[in-house]
Design a protein around this motif. Structure first.
Motif, mmCIF file in Angstrom:
data_model
loop_
_atom_site.group_PDB
_atom_site.id
_atom_site.type_symbol
_atom_site.label_atom_id
_atom_site.label_comp_id
_atom_site.label_asym_id
_atom_site.label_seq_id
_atom_site.Cartn_x
_atom_site.Cartn_y
_atom_site.Cartn_z
ATOM 1 N N GLN A 7 14.767 86.004 34.932
ATOM 2 C CA GLN A 7 14.680 84.710 35.600
ATOM 3 C C GLN A 7 15.603 83.721 34.899
ATOM 4 O O GLN A 7 15.814 83.820 33.686
ATOM 5 N N CYS A 8 16.134 82.774 35.666
ATOM 6 C CA CYS A 8 16.927 81.703 35.045
ATOM 7 C C CYS A 8 15.958 80.728 34.395
ATOM 8 O O CYS A 8 14.983 80.307 35.013
ATOM 9 N N THR A 9 16.206 80.384 33.131
ATOM 10 C CA THR A 9 15.258 79.474 32.450
ATOM 11 C C THR A 9 15.465 78.029 32.890
ATOM 12 O O THR A 9 14.604 77.188 32.676
ATOM 13 N N ARG A 10 16.630 77.756 33.514
ATOM 14 C CA ARG A 10 16.877 76.361 33.908
ATOM 15 C C ARG A 10 16.259 76.032 35.272
ATOM 16 O O ARG A 10 15.568 75.046 35.422
ATOM 17 N N CYS A 11 16.518 76.911 36.289
ATOM 18 C CA CYS A 11 16.000 76.578 37.625
ATOM 19 C C CYS A 11 14.893 77.529 38.090
ATOM 20 O O CYS A 11 14.285 77.315 39.128
ATOM 21 N N GLY A 12 14.629 78.580 37.312
ATOM 22 C CA GLY A 12 13.543 79.488 37.664
ATOM 23 C C GLY A 12 13.922 80.536 38.704
ATOM 24 O O GLY A 12 13.104 81.360 39.093
ATOM 25 N N TYR A 47 23.276 85.605 34.160
ATOM 26 C CA TYR A 47 24.043 84.625 34.942
ATOM 27 C C TYR A 47 23.252 84.264 36.196
ATOM 28 O O TYR A 47 22.835 85.142 36.949
ATOM 29 N N CYS A 48 23.030 82.962 36.425
ATOM 30 C CA CYS A 48 22.246 82.526 37.569
ATOM 31 C C CYS A 48 23.173 82.180 38.743
ATOM 32 O O CYS A 48 24.113 81.409 38.577
ATOM 33 N N HIS A 49 22.889 82.773 39.932
ATOM 34 C CA HIS A 49 23.732 82.504 41.103
ATOM 35 C C HIS A 49 23.380 81.179 41.763
ATOM 36 O O HIS A 49 24.144 80.661 42.562
ATOM 37 N N GLU A 50 22.209 80.648 41.457
ATOM 38 C CA GLU A 50 21.776 79.382 42.066
ATOM 39 C C GLU A 50 22.432 78.180 41.370
ATOM 40 O O GLU A 50 23.058 77.359 42.002
ATOM 41 N N CYS A 51 22.254 78.124 40.037
ATOM 42 C CA CYS A 51 22.760 76.938 39.317
ATOM 43 C C CYS A 51 23.963 77.265 38.427
ATOM 44 O O CYS A 51 24.433 76.407 37.681
ATOM 45 N N HIS A 52 24.458 78.517 38.491
ATOM 46 C CA HIS A 52 25.651 78.963 37.736
ATOM 47 C C HIS A 52 25.496 78.786 36.223
ATOM 48 O O HIS A 52 26.456 78.542 35.511
HETATM 49 ZN ZN LIG Z 1 19.466 78.801 37.549
#
Ligand SMILES: [Zn+2]
Length: 257
Positions: A7-12, A47-52
């Protein structure tokens, strides 16, 4: 370790790409006779595809992704640190002295990041000298809660500039008493920011001023004396400055003079 979910820790978001980064060795807590427990596993980049956002994956038993000790070992070291020196702990766990020192520093920074000041009624302000020379930089201004003894603020240098951070921390306090030496800068800072607080001067400075005045009077009187009178009071200066000078048997002569 098999991890099924990232999971992305910034946006979940779970829409992430996970790439192996490097094999990492982590020191774990001792198990019975086995003092050196080493956990080895691959750490990944996420690597998060939502918030990069790019980051190293968070491992639940590490306090931060780059830590080389497990959380439980960190807790044990901090617990033992109350009873053992840094060197003894470093020798026992075969760790570097600086590893333990850094761990303790981080723990203290976290613990004392927010200080409760609402209950504070009395503070003391003074400066201490650190290092060599008498430049402003070689002083630290310390503000303490007089009831608990806790340090509330440490400012670099001396004077009002060093107290700038303390104002924010003391805004919610019910300050009634401030003790300090007789430096004018602190006095004006307190009267401006805490007009209702009573200022108490350190008695050492008050007594010093009193002694200086007493000395001046003694000198003025001595200058008017004849040789016989001067001989009589020679060597009595310290009796004059002593606390119990009124009880001194030599005092009546001096008063008579
Ligand atoms: Zn993210």
């Amino acid at each position: 370790m098999k991890r099924t979910k990232h999971q992305c820790t910034r946006c979940g978001s779970e829409s992430v790409t996970v790439v192996p980064f490097r094999v990492r060795q982590i020191r774990g807590e001792s198990l019975g006779y086995c003092r050196h427990v080493i956990l080895e596993f691959t750490i990944h980049r996420v690597y998060c595809h939502e918030c990069h956002h790019r980051e190293l994956e968070h491992i639940h038993f590490l306090s931060h992704p780059k830590s080389r000790l497990t959380k439980s070992l960190e807790r044990t070291i901090l617990e033992l640190r109350q009873h053992m020196s840094i060197k003894a702990l470093a020798d026992f766990y075969d760790l570097r002295w600086h590893t333990i020192k850094e761990l303790e520093k981080k723990h203290l920074q976290k613990k004392y990041y927010h200080i409760q000041t609402a209950h504070i009624k009395a503070i003391g302000i003074d400066e201490i000298h650190v290092g060599r020379g008498m430049k402003n930089k070689q002083f630290l201004t310390i503000v303490r809660d007089l009831q608990s003894g806790a340090v509330i603020h440490v400012g670099e240098g001396k004077g009002i500039a060093a107290l700038s951070g303390a104002l924010k921390k003391l805004k919610k306090s019910k300050l009634k008493v401030v003790t300090m030496d007789m430096a004018n800068s602190y006095y004006s800072w307190i009267s401006e920011n805490f007009p209702k607080a009573h200022i108490v001067f350190d008695h050492f400075h008050v007594i010093k001023l009193m002694n200086d005045k007493l000395d001046a009077v003694r000198r003025r009187l001595t200058a008017k004396m004849n040789d016989y009178q001067r001989k009589q009071i020679k060597g009595l200066r310290f009796i004059c400055l002593m606390r119990q000078f009124q009880k001194s048997s030599k005092m009546p002569d001096l008063v008579a003079i």
